[in-house]
Design a protein around this motif. Structure first.
Motif, PDB file in Angstrom:
ATOM      1  N   MET A 179     -15.032  48.952 -86.212  1.00 16.84           N
ATOM      2  CA  MET A 179     -14.208  47.877 -85.683  1.00 16.84           C
ATOM      3  C   MET A 179     -12.754  48.205 -85.970  1.00 16.84           C
ATOM      4  O   MET A 179     -12.394  48.566 -87.071  1.00 16.84           O
ATOM      5  CB  MET A 179     -14.588  46.528 -86.287  1.00 16.84           C
ATOM      6  CG  MET A 179     -14.644  46.494 -87.791  1.00 16.84           C
ATOM      7  SD  MET A 179     -15.316  44.936 -88.396  1.00 16.84           S
ATOM      8  CE  MET A 179     -14.076  43.773 -87.894  1.00 16.84           C
ATOM      9  N   CYS A 180     -11.925  48.125 -84.951  1.00 18.31           N
ATOM     10  CA  CYS A 180     -10.535  48.473 -85.181  1.00 18.31           C
ATOM     11  C   CYS A 180      -9.623  47.390 -84.640  1.00 18.31           C
ATOM     12  O   CYS A 180      -9.989  46.614 -83.775  1.00 18.31           O
ATOM     13  CB  CYS A 180     -10.213  49.847 -84.590  1.00 18.31           C
ATOM     14  SG  CYS A 180      -9.390  49.815 -83.008  1.00 18.31           S
ATOM     15  N   ASN A 181      -8.461  47.358 -85.206  1.00 13.50           N
ATOM     16  CA  ASN A 181      -7.472  46.351 -84.894  1.00 13.50           C
ATOM     17  C   ASN A 181      -7.159  46.303 -83.402  1.00 13.50           C
ATOM     18  O   ASN A 181      -7.137  45.243 -82.781  1.00 13.50           O
ATOM     19  CB  ASN A 181      -6.213  46.707 -85.693  1.00 13.50           C
ATOM     20  CG  ASN A 181      -5.198  45.613 -85.594  1.00 13.50           C
ATOM     21  OD1 ASN A 181      -5.565  44.471 -85.338  1.00 13.50           O
ATOM     22  ND2 ASN A 181      -3.954  45.962 -85.765  1.00 13.50           N
ATOM     23  N   HIS A 182      -6.981  47.480 -82.831  1.00 11.14           N
ATOM     24  CA  HIS A 182      -6.597  47.534 -81.426  1.00 11.14           C
ATOM     25  C   HIS A 182      -7.708  46.996 -80.520  1.00 11.14           C
ATOM     26  O   HIS A 182      -7.473  46.211 -79.612  1.00 11.14           O
ATOM     27  CB  HIS A 182      -6.226  48.966 -81.060  1.00 11.14           C
ATOM     28  CG  HIS A 182      -5.776  49.087 -79.646  1.00 11.14           C
ATOM     29  ND1 HIS A 182      -6.520  49.754 -78.706  1.00 11.14           N
ATOM     30  CD2 HIS A 182      -4.712  48.594 -79.009  1.00 11.14           C
ATOM     31  CE1 HIS A 182      -5.914  49.662 -77.542  1.00 11.14           C
ATOM     32  NE2 HIS A 182      -4.801  48.973 -77.694  1.00 11.14           N
ATOM     33  N   CYS A 183      -8.936  47.410 -80.795  1.00 12.56           N
ATOM     34  CA  CYS A 183     -10.078  46.929 -80.004  1.00 12.56           C
ATOM     35  C   CYS A 183     -10.171  45.409 -80.096  1.00 12.56           C
ATOM     36  O   CYS A 183     -10.430  44.719 -79.116  1.00 12.56           O
ATOM     37  CB  CYS A 183     -11.373  47.552 -80.501  1.00 12.56           C
ATOM     38  SG  CYS A 183     -11.587  49.280 -80.037  1.00 12.56           S
ATOM     39  N   LEU A 184      -9.985  44.876 -81.304  1.00 11.38           N
ATOM     40  CA  LEU A 184     -10.111  43.426 -81.471  1.00 11.38           C
ATOM     41  C   LEU A 184      -8.951  42.675 -80.831  1.00 11.38           C
ATOM     42  O   LEU A 184      -9.115  41.559 -80.340  1.00 11.38           O
ATOM     43  CB  LEU A 184     -10.240  43.078 -82.946  1.00 11.38           C
ATOM     44  CG  LEU A 184     -11.691  43.128 -83.424  1.00 11.38           C
ATOM     45  CD1 LEU A 184     -11.772  43.135 -84.929  1.00 11.38           C
ATOM     46  CD2 LEU A 184     -12.505  41.975 -82.857  1.00 11.38           C
TER      47      LEU A 184
ATOM     48  N   GLU B  31     -13.096  48.733 -72.319  1.00 14.76           N
ATOM     49  CA  GLU B  31     -12.661  50.117 -72.421  1.00 14.76           C
ATOM     50  C   GLU B  31     -11.374  50.188 -73.236  1.00 14.76           C
ATOM     51  O   GLU B  31     -10.383  49.570 -72.875  1.00 14.76           O
ATOM     52  CB  GLU B  31     -12.386  50.692 -71.023  1.00 14.76           C
ATOM     53  CG  GLU B  31     -13.611  50.802 -70.143  1.00 14.76           C
ATOM     54  CD  GLU B  31     -14.628  51.799 -70.683  1.00 14.76           C
ATOM     55  OE1 GLU B  31     -14.199  52.782 -71.326  1.00 14.76           O
ATOM     56  OE2 GLU B  31     -15.834  51.578 -70.483  1.00 14.76           O
ATOM     57  N   THR B  32     -11.395  50.919 -74.333  1.00 14.75           N
ATOM     58  CA  THR B  32     -10.138  51.154 -75.053  1.00 14.75           C
ATOM     59  C   THR B  32     -10.025  52.635 -75.366  1.00 14.75           C
ATOM     60  O   THR B  32     -11.027  53.313 -75.592  1.00 14.75           O
ATOM     61  CB  THR B  32     -10.081  50.370 -76.388  1.00 14.75           C
ATOM     62  OG1 THR B  32     -11.265  50.652 -77.131  1.00 14.75           O
ATOM     63  CG2 THR B  32      -9.973  48.885 -76.153  1.00 14.75           C
ATOM     64  N   GLU B  33      -8.794  53.103 -75.405  1.00 15.26           N
ATOM     65  CA  GLU B  33      -8.546  54.507 -75.682  1.00 15.26           C
ATOM     66  C   GLU B  33      -8.981  54.889 -77.093  1.00 15.26           C
ATOM     67  O   GLU B  33      -9.525  55.959 -77.330  1.00 15.26           O
ATOM     68  CB  GLU B  33      -7.051  54.814 -75.505  1.00 15.26           C
ATOM     69  CG  GLU B  33      -6.659  55.112 -74.061  1.00 15.26           C
ATOM     70  CD  GLU B  33      -7.448  56.296 -73.511  1.00 15.26           C
ATOM     71  OE1 GLU B  33      -7.454  57.353 -74.173  1.00 15.26           O
ATOM     72  OE2 GLU B  33      -8.067  56.150 -72.429  1.00 15.26           O
ATOM     73  N   CYS B  34      -8.768  53.930 -78.014  1.00 14.83           N
ATOM     74  CA  CYS B  34      -8.991  54.271 -79.421  1.00 14.83           C
ATOM     75  C   CYS B  34     -10.464  54.475 -79.755  1.00 14.83           C
ATOM     76  O   CYS B  34     -10.791  54.998 -80.820  1.00 14.83           O
ATOM     77  CB  CYS B  34      -8.377  53.216 -80.332  1.00 14.83           C
ATOM     78  SG  CYS B  34      -8.844  51.555 -79.884  1.00 14.83           S
ATOM     79  N   LYS B  35     -11.359  54.059 -78.864  1.00  8.37           N
ATOM     80  CA  LYS B  35     -12.779  54.313 -79.147  1.00  8.37           C
ATOM     81  C   LYS B  35     -13.031  55.808 -79.314  1.00  8.37           C
ATOM     82  O   LYS B  35     -13.936  56.221 -80.023  1.00  8.37           O
ATOM     83  CB  LYS B  35     -13.642  53.784 -78.004  1.00  8.37           C
ATOM     84  CG  LYS B  35     -13.950  52.312 -78.158  1.00  8.37           C
ATOM     85  CD  LYS B  35     -14.962  51.863 -77.150  1.00  8.37           C
ATOM     86  CE  LYS B  35     -15.100  50.364 -77.216  1.00  8.37           C
ATOM     87  NZ  LYS B  35     -15.674  49.818 -75.987  1.00  8.37           N
ATOM     88  N   LYS B  36     -12.207  56.596 -78.638  1.00  4.16           N
ATOM     89  CA  LYS B  36     -12.353  58.048 -78.754  1.00  4.16           C
ATOM     90  C   LYS B  36     -11.972  58.514 -80.142  1.00  4.16           C
ATOM     91  O   LYS B  36     -12.243  59.641 -80.527  1.00  4.16           O
ATOM     92  CB  LYS B  36     -11.480  58.745 -77.715  1.00  4.16           C
ATOM     93  CG  LYS B  36     -11.978  58.543 -76.313  1.00  4.16           C
ATOM     94  CD  LYS B  36     -11.452  59.627 -75.380  1.00  4.16           C
ATOM     95  CE  LYS B  36     -11.780  59.317 -73.943  1.00  4.16           C
ATOM     96  NZ  LYS B  36     -10.663  58.676 -73.222  1.00  4.16           N
ATOM     97  N   LYS B  37     -11.294  57.637 -80.896  1.00  6.06           N
ATOM     98  CA  LYS B  37     -10.915  58.038 -82.253  1.00  6.06           C
ATOM     99  C   LYS B  37     -11.938  57.572 -83.275  1.00  6.06           C
ATOM    100  O   LYS B  37     -12.204  58.242 -84.248  1.00  6.06           O
ATOM    101  CB  LYS B  37      -9.552  57.439 -82.612  1.00  6.06           C
ATOM    102  CG  LYS B  37      -8.406  58.131 -81.930  1.00  6.06           C
ATOM    103  CD  LYS B  37      -7.090  57.694 -82.570  1.00  6.06           C
ATOM    104  CE  LYS B  37      -5.924  57.939 -81.624  1.00  6.06           C
ATOM    105  NZ  LYS B  37      -5.012  56.810 -81.600  1.00  6.06           N
ATOM    106  N   HIS B  38     -12.492  56.352 -83.061  1.00  7.63           N
ATOM    107  CA  HIS B  38     -13.295  55.804 -84.154  1.00  7.63           C
ATOM    108  C   HIS B  38     -14.783  55.641 -83.842  1.00  7.63           C
ATOM    109  O   HIS B  38     -15.556  55.330 -84.716  1.00  7.63           O
ATOM    110  CB  HIS B  38     -12.707  54.483 -84.644  1.00  7.63           C
ATOM    111  CG  HIS B  38     -12.473  53.475 -83.560  1.00  7.63           C
ATOM    112  ND1 HIS B  38     -13.496  52.875 -82.894  1.00  7.63           N
ATOM    113  CD2 HIS B  38     -11.328  52.982 -83.024  1.00  7.63           C
ATOM    114  CE1 HIS B  38     -12.982  52.034 -82.003  1.00  7.63           C
ATOM    115  NE2 HIS B  38     -11.679  52.082 -82.052  1.00  7.63           N
ATOM    116  N   ASP B  39     -15.182  55.822 -82.586  1.00 10.87           N
ATOM    117  CA  ASP B  39     -16.609  55.734 -82.272  1.00 10.87           C
ATOM    118  C   ASP B  39     -17.158  57.144 -82.032  1.00 10.87           C
ATOM    119  O   ASP B  39     -16.496  57.970 -81.417  1.00 10.87           O
ATOM    120  CB  ASP B  39     -16.848  54.886 -81.021  1.00 10.87           C
ATOM    121  CG  ASP B  39     -16.572  53.418 -81.285  1.00 10.87           C
ATOM    122  OD1 ASP B  39     -16.185  53.098 -82.438  1.00 10.87           O
ATOM    123  OD2 ASP B  39     -16.727  52.600 -80.365  1.00 10.87           O
TER     124      ASP B  39
HETATM  125 ZN   LIG Z   1     -10.386  50.662 -81.273  1.00  7.65          ZN
END
Ligand SMILES: [Zn+2]
Ligand code: SF4
Ligand SMILES: [Zn+2]
Lengths: 417, 342
Positions: free
Chosen positions: A150-155, A109-117
């Motif tokens: 794919m994003c830096n934060h998720c990775l 679970e990452t917050e940024c998924k709401k931005k890029h997925d």
């Molecule tokens: Zn992310």
């Protein structure tokens, strides 16, 4: 006019020709698994829906030549060892299997998924950000198209998980670091292989037990001897960071919560003002004296609070692995040194010492040079030292690796220049 | 040291097996006069194990009879064509042995674990806790906890460090019991050959004993799918599929095998899956046939145990009944039974 199908075809042919150039130059970087002759290999081809399975190779050079000739989009090998890897599944003769772990941003679970997925409802085309809901809020449908990035934060998150995992495998399970191999998948995660005679014969049920330990499934704090008979946490003698197993892990994590949290965080955990005060005082005291005893002397915390803390510690210490991958003793897993057809990045082995500094957006880049492409839509992203996008319906000349990422992600098609 | 007396008390050990091997006794010898007592004791072992397992104590007076009677009963049990009976025999024998083992010294328990089952045990001394007496390698540990339902056995709840699990002597004997049981079950696997004439008579007797106690585990095969009797986990899978949702591979397998095992026909299941969003006729058909045992392995697949569903996040809001069971099929059967009583 080109039809959509033609664009697809042109894009595939284009990506394949770039992959081909890559393999001609870099085939010696393809890393075969140990005991190559006992492994099954599988390949996805660019032509849609074509899969080659049950392939075998006697030598690494054979595998490398095959890949260079066929130019597949993705290359896999079995975690298992077989008597006859070419035979159909039930006749292969299972001889054992490496212990495999898959950590993928999809499962974290990452917050940024709401931005890029994004997702969109197949029935009514209603769309939204992040993970698709249980059912469409507009039409109640259950079928969604998903598009992830794919994003830096998720990775980075995935990397934190893999580091926790290495810790557990090495310290708790006592597996030597020489027997642990970590690969970047070339997309949204990491794979960890344990390749050691010791664990080869573990069956699915054995592996399940290991998975449960790593995730913390079935953890019962009553059995960890944390509480005394009156239901209070045992003081000093109770829980020590030096204890083996989950006990020690929980102790270490709680100490970190105490020593690293500010007032707001402690409040949000559910601690009472009196406890927070005493923790903050001890933080001061500890930083002055270089000690770490704070958590043992906190006033104003009852069983309820300790429970909250322990639950939080369990959630943080639990490693986000894909449980199905580890318990599957016939699993296919990506070969290191090959390209990932979803991104055009390298799936690659990473030395454990180098893992904390590893940057997939730099080190997994496979191509140099430039390409002109037409980009339909893409979010902002970073690759190498450069920042790109967002794009919408534009022609751009981009470094080849960035162009291939967009092409592989089906966000663009090539333009003849 | 494993003494003569130990060999008789613990005839499953490597030392006892070696002793027996050296005697080179043939099956035909067993009915000759000098060996008769062995055959008799073997029959008694089986009788006690099946009917009065608590009385299955070793006979102390003649060690050589005792040692030989154990492999003889196993050889006899191998001719019995009933898995339940074999299991009961194995459980009784192994329980009997572990009860005895509990009274032994720590050294003896370790000696047997290492000598017969090759356990990887770390020498004691290093950061030894008072109550835990043995450091057992996790691989030997997890191999032997598969039948344990108590959460205290879960690796998650153990002290694990450098690959070793801390256990007490009593726990070690309980784990050895599992080893013994597995070995007996393995050795009594059907031989599928006619028993030698010499054994015909005694085998008839044993068959009579087994009939005295055989529980016929018959379950109704209900027709149709009774949704209200499904456990919460299956209900959840069922609902999301009915609504056209997508299931993971394991979710699909769990649901299909559950339906197949509760009496749904292949056609029922097939029709049901048609509502799924990613329905693929050929693939689904193949899966159903495979799971129901028509294709491939020919064995009917059972849905995974609760424990496995928990591992993969498929256990969903377990209820009261769930506390009493370890397998979702049992849930269904309990509910069906309760319904019948009404
Ligand atoms: Zn992310
Ligand atoms: S306990 Fe078992 S039957 Fe009950 S919901 Fe969980 S998995 Fe299903
Ligand atoms: Zn909709």
């Amino acid at each position: 006019m080109n039809s959509l199908k033609d664009f697809k075809k042109i894009t595939q042919t284009f990506i394949r020709s770039k992959f081909s150039e890559y393999y001609i130059k870099n085939k010696n970087n393809i890393l075969a698994p140990s005991s190559i002759e006992s492994r099954e290999f599988g390949f996805f081809l660019f032509a849609e829906n074509i899969v080659i399975r049950h392939k075998t190779f006697q030598k690494t050079s054979e595998l490398r030549n095959f890949i260079t000739n066929i130019v597949p989009s993705d290359v896999y090998h079995s975690a298992a060892y077989y008597n006859d890897p070419e035979a159909p599944m039930d006749k292969k003769g299972w001889k054992g299997s490496d212990l495999i772990f898959d950590i993928d941003a999809d499962h974290i679970e990452t917050e940024c998924k709401k931005k890029h997925d994004t997702w969109s409802c197949i029935d009514c085309k209603f769309s939204g950000l992040g993970k698709p809901p249980q059912s469409c809020s507009k039409c109640g449908g259950f079928k969604f198209n998903q598009s992830t990035w794919m994003c830096n934060h998720c990775l980075e998150k995935a990397k934190e998980e893999i580091l926790k995992l290495i810790d557990l495998i090495h310290l708790d399970f006592g597996i030597n670091l020489e027997n642990i191999r970590v690969n970047f998948s070339g997309h949204r995660g990491y794979h960890l292989h344990v390749d050691s005679q010791q664990i080869r014969n573990l069956d699915t049920e054995d592996r399940k037990e290991i998975v449960d330990y790593i995730v913390g499934t079935g953890l019962d704090t009553n059995l960890l001897d944390i509480w005394d008979t009156s239901g209070k946490i045992k003081s000093i003698g109770g829980l020590s960071p030096n204890d083996p197993g989950w006990r020690g892990r929980l102790a270490k994590r709680i100490i970190r919560i105490f020593s690293d949290s500010d007032k707001e965080t402690l409040k949000s955990i559910g601690l009472k003002p009196q406890a927070i005060d005493s923790i903050l005082k001890l933080q001061m005291y500890n930083s002055n004296t270089n000690q770490d005893t704070s958590w043992r002397m906190i006033k104003g915390t009852g069983k309820h609070t300790w429970n909250i803390l322990i639950q939080k510690a369990i959630a943080t210490e639990s490693v986000g692995i894909d449980t199905v991958v580890t318990t599957d003793i016939h699993r296919l897993i990506r070969v290191a040194g090959t390209l990932n057809g979803k991104t055009g990045l390298k799936a690659m082995k990473i030395e454990i010492e180098e893992l904390p500094e590893f940057n997939p957006f730099k080190q997994a880049i496979a191509f140099d040079g430039y390409e002109t492409i037409h980009i339909e839509e893409a979010p902002r992203f970073i690759l190498g030292d450069q920042e790109y996008g967002p794009y919408k319906n534009v022609n751009e000349k981009l470094p080849r690796s960035a162009a291939l990422l967009l092409l592989c992600k089906k966000r663009a098609y090539p333009v003849r220049n | 040291m494993i003494s003569e007396r130990d060999k008789a008390r613990y005839p499953f050990t490597t030392e006892s097996a070696d002793y027996v091997k050296k005697l080179r006794i043939e099956v035909a010898d067993l009915i000759t006069e000098p060996y008769k007592p062995i055959l008799k004791r073997a029959e008694e072992r089986i009788r006690l194990a099946l009917l009065k397992p608590d009385d299955l104590a070793p006979q102390e007076h003649d060690p050589s009879i005792e040692i030989l009677s154990f492999p003889t009963s196993i050889m006899l049990m191998a001719y019995i064509d009933n898995e339940n009976v074999k299991r009961r025999y194995a459980v009784a024998e192994s329980k009997g042995f572990s009860k005895k083992l509990k009274t032994e010294s720590l050294e003896k328990v370790i000696e047997i674990a290492q000598g017969t089952y090759y356990w990887n045990i770390k020498s004691k001394g290093q950061n030894l806790r008072e109550t835990y007496e043995i450091f057992l390698h996790f691989i030997d540990y997890i191999k032997n906890i598969k039948n344990m339902n108590d959460l205290k056995w879960k690796l998650t709840n153990r002290y694990l460090k450098d690959g070793y699990v801390e256990i007490t002597k009593n726990e070690a004997t309980r784990l050895i019991e599992e080893e013994i049981q597995r070995k007996i079950l393995k050795k009594t696997k059907n031989r599928k050959v006619e028993p030698p004439k010499a054994l015909k008579e005694i085998l008839e007797t044993i068959k009579l004993i087994t009939m005295e106690k055989t529980v016929f585990e018959t379950f109704d095969t209900p027709s149709g799918i009774k949704v209200e009797n499904m456990p919460p986990c299956i209900k959840k899978l069922f609902d999301s599929l009915s609504a056209g949702g997508r299931l993971s591979h394991l979710g699909r397998f769990t649901l299909t095998s559950f339906l197949v095992n509760t009496g749904a026909t292949e056609e029922d299941v097939m029709n049901f899956f048609k509502s799924a969003s990613d329905f693929d006729e050929n693939k689904t058909k193949y899966q159903i046939e495979h799971i129901s045992g028509r294709k491939g392995g020919k064995t009917k697949y059972k849905p995974p145990k609760c424990d496995t569903l928990k591992t993969h996040g498929l256990c969903f809001s377990p209820d009261e009944i769930c506390n009493r069971i370890v397998h979702p099929l049992t849930y269904y059967r309990l509910k069906m039974k309760a319904l019948k009583k009404k």
